[in-house]
Structures are given as structure tokens and as C-alpha cells.
Design an enzyme around this catalytic site. Structure first.
Site, PDB file in Angstrom:
ATOM      1  N   VAL B  14       0.832  -1.203   0.000  1.00 55.69           N
ATOM      2  CA  VAL B  14       0.000   0.000   0.000  1.00 55.69           C
ATOM      3  C   VAL B  14       0.868   1.256   0.000  1.00 55.69           C
ATOM      4  CG1 VAL B  14      -1.804   1.264   1.216  1.00 55.69           C
ATOM      5  CG2 VAL B  14      -1.875  -1.228   1.143  1.00 55.69           C
ATOM      6  N   GLU B 129      -9.695   6.003   6.164  1.00 58.12           N
ATOM      7  CA  GLU B 129     -10.583   5.509   5.103  1.00 58.12           C
ATOM      8  C   GLU B 129     -10.118   4.160   4.551  1.00 58.12           C
ATOM      9  OE1 GLU B 129     -13.520   4.959   3.543  1.00 58.12           O
ATOM     10  OE2 GLU B 129     -13.743   7.138   3.429  1.00 58.12           O
ATOM     11  N   VAL B 132     -11.082   0.267   5.979  1.00 57.90           N
ATOM     12  CA  VAL B 132     -12.296  -0.507   5.687  1.00 57.90           C
ATOM     13  C   VAL B 132     -12.623  -0.407   4.199  1.00 57.90           C
ATOM     14  CG1 VAL B 132     -14.757  -0.788   6.159  1.00 57.90           C
ATOM     15  CG2 VAL B 132     -13.234  -0.036   7.984  1.00 57.90           C
ATOM     16  N   GLY B 134     -10.862  -1.004   1.321  1.00 58.00           N
ATOM     17  CA  GLY B 134      -9.900  -0.570   0.300  1.00 58.00           C
ATOM     18  C   GLY B 134     -10.256   0.756  -0.325  1.00 58.00           C
ATOM     19  N   GLY B 187      -2.428 -14.784  -5.498  1.00 65.03           N
ATOM     20  CA  GLY B 187      -2.068 -13.622  -4.679  1.00 65.03           C
ATOM     21  C   GLY B 187      -3.248 -13.029  -3.934  1.00 65.03           C
ATOM     22  N   GLU B 190      -3.103 -14.915   1.785  1.00 64.54           N
ATOM     23  CA  GLU B 190      -1.776 -14.971   2.399  1.00 64.54           C
ATOM     24  C   GLU B 190      -1.347 -16.432   2.554  1.00 64.54           C
ATOM     25  OE1 GLU B 190      -0.303 -12.113   3.617  1.00 64.54           O
ATOM     26  OE2 GLU B 190      -1.989 -10.726   3.436  1.00 64.54           O
ATOM     27  N   ASP B 201     -10.508 -10.696  10.014  1.00 72.80           N
ATOM     28  CA  ASP B 201     -10.331  -9.449   9.260  1.00 72.80           C
ATOM     29  C   ASP B 201     -11.673  -8.746   9.044  1.00 72.80           C
ATOM     30  OD1 ASP B 201      -8.683  -7.742   7.178  1.00 72.80           O
ATOM     31  OD2 ASP B 201     -10.460  -8.441   6.105  1.00 72.80           O
ATOM     32  N   LYS B 205     -13.170  -4.914  10.571  1.00 71.33           N
ATOM     33  CA  LYS B 205     -13.810  -3.874   9.757  1.00 71.33           C
ATOM     34  C   LYS B 205     -15.241  -3.613  10.223  1.00 71.33           C
ATOM     35  CE  LYS B 205     -10.928  -5.231   5.826  1.00 71.33           C
ATOM     36  NZ  LYS B 205     -10.881  -6.198   4.701  1.00 71.33           N
ATOM     37  N   GLY B 304      -5.658  -4.363  -2.122  1.00 69.21           N
ATOM     38  CA  GLY B 304      -4.730  -4.195  -3.236  1.00 69.21           C
ATOM     39  C   GLY B 304      -3.983  -2.884  -3.158  1.00 69.21           C
TER      40      GLY B 304
END
Lengths: 436, 436
Positions: B14, B129, B132, B134, B187, B190, B201, B205, B304
């Protein structure tokens, strides 16, 4: 803390919704967000509207000037509609240094540059989230959330009336006229539905979006706009057989390196797995393709009392947060200027796949004749579909083309329509590309 | 105009995306938006990352303290991840009066109140931002666009890994393990996929969203979280036969008048016409139900490099607009405090429809026995489905229930599982209610 004083002009459907939401959420805004709002004045010609709304101690009047001329009013909300009286009101309010909120898509689409320039000079904001997509945060998403992106395309279902009619035609097998009458009966279409079904309303909204995205003025007259009233039972049925559905799409695209923007509104065939195919009835959606985020969709109710009022209220809070913070505005108003007129790609130049429905006499060699003419214009056919005829004298022959230039397609159709085996006007529907 | 100086800590996926976007859009921000940004410093332990990125004249270091201690840095971007070092960094940055941007969902979910309180004291903003959804503007939509609404429910597909796996299982008939391996190869998962497939995860969120919506702290331990690793081929096939699909949903609901919030994450059966059923592969979506707007959906890439960087950049511009306007921040940081801990509804108390897949010996009266026990717990069956067996010793019997209380269902299942005709653990999947 000083109360922020609001003047509302127009207490019809959306205005009434604003009065209700401010009544419901006023104490939350004051106590939880630290934003004390006061709906100080409301103007409307129809006095009976005041008695039906929780106006509190707002001063109600039939004279909008009372609001414009009140020096205590910080924010003027224009919900009158139209592009004459409303325009005068907004210009007067801005001249007096008041912030303005409007849901008026026609006004912003036509006079945006004039209005924004005046706001810039007066050091105030004009917000118009409610002008595009009712309760969906379309403007905020374009201007703020996707600011790190080049937006390369928009595909949008932005008129609930048309989407309702097309969904009804598809689900219930209704003819266009019947579906329109049903929409009118359900309150989803106006008595005069021209602006909706003709695509003009979608055109206003698409023009605003394109202007914001590409930072230039989009003259409405340059946009190709085609409505849905010609969509036939056969088109709907063919779409179904092709695993597609027909939606009225607003399309905005700019290819890298091209100097013109493709902005248009027309019925479009989309694959049933396309995310926009799941947008049904009166719902709206905006699919934005950003260079960084990829496809991003907003979906929701694009019209109606409370959804639209919800966007007006978010604009109120946005301006109130600026006032509370002591700044006139955070985002400059110079989105686009008349001097920066965007070059719009003529519809003749677009490249698309096409659905063509020819109505021809049921005779030998007709198919070959059509295919030959299409071939002469470099249009290659990807498939041919036969349909049961509902007419006695002619049958529909459906052809899907590979990608072709619109100009070639139009010229080929003009030539085909001179043939004596063609019995009715050919239907052309553009087919959307990628699916998400 | 004074440049706004940015320090970036963490130049991984990121962080690298942020460097690229600032490089691409920097001149647009300066020339068109009037926002001159400078990426002044970048810290990362892996020096090779710097050489692969358009770092310009940013000072690159392996020491994050260089950024925290630089008095010229206005905004610190934390993209290190984890809840220890990252937390110390953020606290140090806030203590020095710097604005902070983070994509760290675990940190915000666990330590949000502490961090926001410090930001409030220091007069700066913490924006998140990117934590949560992307590239989707989830936080901005909740905090700003829907501010005039009571948000009554959220249904969300907020983990791309799980959604990819479930879509693959459904479309390609893959088993869970095979679909997971495919996700890892592409990809999308993980090497250690626990946090994704276990639902943790999504839990982070959903906790952040619930906290923002209801203005209170949501302890992660109070949320019911169930992952997708138990979803079988039979479950997927049954869903198909039932015109449904299985998605890992995050659910947030608050019934009017109830004092507790229903917050949970679990696999859910949704009808194929539900808008969330069209969210496929790695895409995410958040369906918010507002009291004024009705259902509103955001859809896009939830993870991503560039989608997440897009949200970080929108936060940068948001803070930069405040700095340019001369205000420390517009939106107060007191979203939620530790002292205001939301009461979370125990999973035992929820009411839902259920899909139950019993694995039983193929003998007479088994169905009757199960139905009797369910009936004893006030659970009524809406339909029964037979499936071909993939096992020799037992067959799956699928029952759908009408609405029932979870506690009753769990107790009934416990009793049924003591019966000797039950051969394997029963699968329970909750069924989502309304369709949009």
C-alpha cells in the site's frame, strides 16, 4: 455557539423531506456533532404545505425575498426547480454572501459555470449533492474520495422512472405503454414523463458528472441522448435470449491520449452478470472506473422525498462544519468554467457492438442481402437470432455485430432501409463492453 | 503557498501505491486543486523498496523516528501494520501534533478510542478511510454523506479472499481447500490465511463500522465471528438448488428501541437476486440501510496496492484542505470512547432463518425424529431438500427453517447430535432476510 441559520425556499416533496430530517436530527447535530442548526425561514407559494410539516418556529412566508434579504441567514436551500426563478434566487443569495444548496440538476447542468464563478467571487460554497443520484454520494465521491484517480469511465443508471419501466417490461412482459402507465400509477413517473423517458433527465446528470470529472463545461446540446420509448417486446425478449438485459445507461469515457470525451445516454444491452444488471426497479447506480481504485459502484434510491433530502442535509452539515471551523469553504468552486468547454465525441465516431433488429418480409435471400450491406461497411456479424413474429406481414431478424464504428452502422442501416423487403424501422441498441 | 509535508512509514504494497499515486497526481493537486504536497520522508526497513519506487527527492531512511522527529512533517502516514510498533508510532506522531493517516484496521478496531482521544487533545485528525473496504469510501459515506440518517443495518462482503474462495467454490465446483490454494496462487490469500478465512479481518472492519455508526466502542471479543472453512460442496450445491448463494457477511443491526447492537460475521445464504449476490470474486460491498436514504450500496475492490492507496490519498487531500483552509480539522475525533462501550447482542438471542444440513444414516424415521426435536424447540421447517450422497455411510438431509431464535436452534442441534443416526457434525448457515 452561534446557531447556523437556514432559509429553505420550496417546501414541496424534497423540501418537505428536509424539514422532516432537520426536525428528526436537529438535536443529534447540536448535541453530538456540535453543530447547532436553525431552520429560520421557509418560503413556499402553497401555504398549506407549512401546516403539514414540522416547521417548528421557522418563519413561513410566500415570499422568497424574505429569505434572501434576511442578513442572519447563512445558508439558502433552493428546492424550487426550473432554470429561471431558481437561477435568480441563487444569484441573489450568492451576491449577498450566502452559501447555497440546491438539488436542481437542470440549473447546475446549464448554468453551473456562472453560478460557481459567482460563488468563488463571493467566497461561499454552492453544494449540489442532491442533483445527481438522490441519496447516493455521487458528487462527494467524485470530488473527494476518488481525488487520487483519473476517472476513465462512468456507466450509470441514473433515472429511476426508466429503470422501473425497463425492469417491468423485462420481468412482467409488459409493453412500454403499459409499463409507463403502471409507473405513473405508482408515482414513479410524472403525468408528463418526457424528461425522464426521453433521457433528458439522465443527460443533465451525466453532464454534471462529466463536468466535474474532466474539469470542463459540457454543453447539453452536444450530448447524444436517446430515450427508451422505442424499446419493443421483441428487443426485451431478444435480450433475455442473449443472457442480457436492457438498461438506459449514461456513459462517460475518455480514452488515454484522446482530447475528446465520450458522453451519451441511450438504451444499452448489458450481460445479466454485469453488476448494473442487478440494479432493478427505481434504483439507480453509478459505476465509476478509476485509474487507482478500478471499478467502484454506488447504488441506491436516486429520487424521492427522504433520499434526496438526505443529500441536502449532508450538504448542510458540510457547510456548517466549514462555518463552525471558521472557513468559508474548503473545496474551491472553480470546478469548471464556460471558457473550458470540453470537446464531446460525436456519436458517429464511437465504437461499439450493436444489437440490430430488422423487420423484414419472410422471403429467401433477405438475410444474405442484409449481411452483404453490413459487410460493405466493414461491419461483421457475431450472431443471428430468429424470433417468433407478432406481426403477420413481417418477421424480426436480429443480428449482433462485432465492434464497429457508429457512422458505418448508421450508413449501413440507411442503405438497408431503402430495400423493399424492410417493413419497419430497424431497432438499434448498443451493447456494453466489459462486465464487472 | 507553503508545501504540506508528508512522512510515509512503510513502503510495502500500500505504501508503494501511495508513493506512485503522489508521483502521478502531485502536479494535478498543486496546479488544479491548489494543494502543494511534498512527500518529504519515507521510512522502511527494506532499503530495496526505495529503489523500485518513484520516491523523487524524498529522504529515505530505515528509521521511522526520523519522520516523527522532523518538525516540518505535517502528516504521518502509518502503513506498517500490526498493533504494537504501529501504535507507538501513531501515538508519538499525535503527541508531536502531526496529523495521522492509517490503513490499519486491527489498530483502529482495538485502540481507536485511545488514538482518537489523543488526536482530539492534540488538535489534529486521524483519518483511516483505507482501513475498511480498500478503495470504497465507506468511512466518508458513514460519517459525512449519511449524516442525516439513522443507519439501521449494514450487510457487507468485506473480505476479498473469502469472497473469491466462495465464488470459486460456487462457479467451479471447487472444494474449499482447492479454492484456497487457488486464491494463494493468485495472490488473493496470504500464506497464513487464518485472519481472512477465519473471519477475523471482517470482524475488525465490522467493529470499526459499528463503532462509527453507533458512536460507541465495540470490543472485538464480543462479536460473534465464524469463518468459511467449514463450507462444504453440499452446502454450495444446496444453495444453488435453493436459488441462493453463500457469502461471508458482516452484519450490523439495531432494532428501533433496542439497547443492544447485533454485530456479527458468518457465512450467510442470500437469494441470487439479492444485490450482494452479484458481488463476485475479490470484490467487496457494503449495503447500508439508512432511515432516510433506504438501502445504499458501495461496491469495489476492497484491497490491493492502488485501490487502498487511493483511499490514503483521499485522506491526504482531506487533511491538506483543512491545513490550506487554516483549520486543524472539521470533523471532531470523538467518534467513540472506551467509556461508551456498546452493548452487543449475544448470538444466542438473534432471530434468523436457518439452513441445516444433517448427515444421517439412510434409515426410516430419521426425518421424523429430527423434525420432532426441532418442533420441541419451537422451530418450524419451511422445506426439506434431498441431496445425492458423496459418502457411503450417510446422506445429507437439508432443512430450511422459518424464523427461529438461535439459542433454540443450537439447543435442538445439540440434542439431535446425540442421536445415533447422526453421523457427522451438522452444518448450520444463517439465511439473510430481505432482498434489494
Amino acid at each position: 455557539m452561534k446557531e447556523i441559520q437556514i432559509g429553505l425556499i420550496g417546501a414541496g416533496t424534497v423540501g418537505g423531506g428536509v424539514v422532516k430530517l432537520l426536525d428528526q436530527k436537529g438535536s443529534y447535530f447540536r448535541d453530538n456533532l456540535g453543530i447547532p442548526l436553525r431552520l429560520a425561514r421557509i418560503a413556499d407559494k402553497a401555504a398549506n404545505r407549512f401546516t403539514e410539516l414540522p416547521v417548528g418556529n421557522a418563519v413561513c412566508t410566500d415570499n422568497a425575498s424574505d429569505i434572501i434579504n434576511d442578513p442572519d441567514i447563512d445558508i439558502v436551500i433552493e428546492l424550487v426547480g426550473g432554470t429561471t426563478f431558481a437561477k435568480d434566487l441563487i444569484i441573489a443569495a450568492l451576491s449577498k454572501g450566502k452559501h447555497v444548496i440546491t438539488a436542481n440538476k437542470a440549473l447546475i447542468a446549464e448554468y453551473g459555470p456562472t453560478i460557481f464563478e459567482l460563488a468563488e467571487k463571493s467566497g461561499v460554497s454552492v453544494l449540489f449533492e442532491a442533483s445527481v443520484g438522490g441519496g447516493m454520494p455521487v458528487i462527494k465521491t467524485i470530488r473527494e474520495s476518488l481525488v487520487g484517480n483519473d476517472i476513465t469511465s462512468v456507466k450509470t443508471i441514473i433515472n429511476g422512472t426508466c429503470n422501473y419501466i425497463l425492469t417491468q417490461m423485462s420481468d412482467k412482459g409488459l409493453l412500454f405503454d403499459t409499463a409507463l402507465k403502471k409507473a405513473q400509477k405508482s408515482g414513479y413517473a410524472e403525468a408528463d414523463p418526457t424528461l425522464d423517458i426521453g433521457g433528458g433527465d439522465s443527460g443533465h446528470k451525466v453532464a454534471i458528472m462529466a463536468s466535474l470529472i474532466y474539469g470542463g463545461y459540457v454543453p447539453l446540446t452536444k450530448i447524444y441522448i436517446e430515450g427508451i420509448s422505442n424499446i419493443s417486446k421483441e428487443d426485451i425478449e431478444s435480450a433475455r435470449q442473449l443472457q442480457c438485459t436492457i438498461r438506459l445507461l449514461g456513459i462517460i469515457r475518455k480514452a488515454p491520449g484522446e482530447d475528446c470525451v465520450d458522453v451519451r445516454v441511450h438504451p444499452t444491452m448489458i450481460h445479466k452478470n454485469h453488476i448494473l444488471a442487478s440494479v432493478r426497479d427505481v434504483f439507480n447506480a453509478v459505476l465509476l472506473e478509476g485509474s487507482a481504485v478500478g471499478p467502484t459502484l454506488l447504488y441506491g434510491r436516486g429520487a424521492g422525498e427522504l433520499p434526496t433530502a438526505s443529500s441536502v442535509v449532508s450538504d448542510i452539515i458540510d457547510i456548517a462544519r466549514n462555518i463552525t471551523a471558521g472557513v468559508p469553504r474548503r473545496i474551491p468552486m472553480n470546478y469548471y468554467r464556460l471558457s473550458n468547454e470540453l470537446k464531446i465525441k460525436p456519436i458517429a465516431d464511437i465504437v461499439s457492438r450493436y444489437y440490430l433488429c430488422f423487420w423484414v418480409s419472410d422471403k429467401p435471400k433477405v438475410l444474405a442481402s442484409i449481411a452483404t450491406i453490413l459487410g460493405n461497411y466493414s461491419i461483421s456479424i457475431s450472431s443471428v437470432l430468429q424470433q417468433e413474429s407478432t406481426e403477420e406481414s413481417c418477421v424480426p431478424v436480429i443480428m449482433l455485430t462485432h465492434k464497429a464504428v457508429e457512422k458505418n452502422v448508421q450508413e449501413a442501416l440507411a442503405e438497408i432501409e431503402t430495400m423493399d423487403f424492410v417493413k419497419k424501422k430497424t431497432h438499434l441498441i448498443r451493447i456494453a463492453g466489459r462486465t464487472y
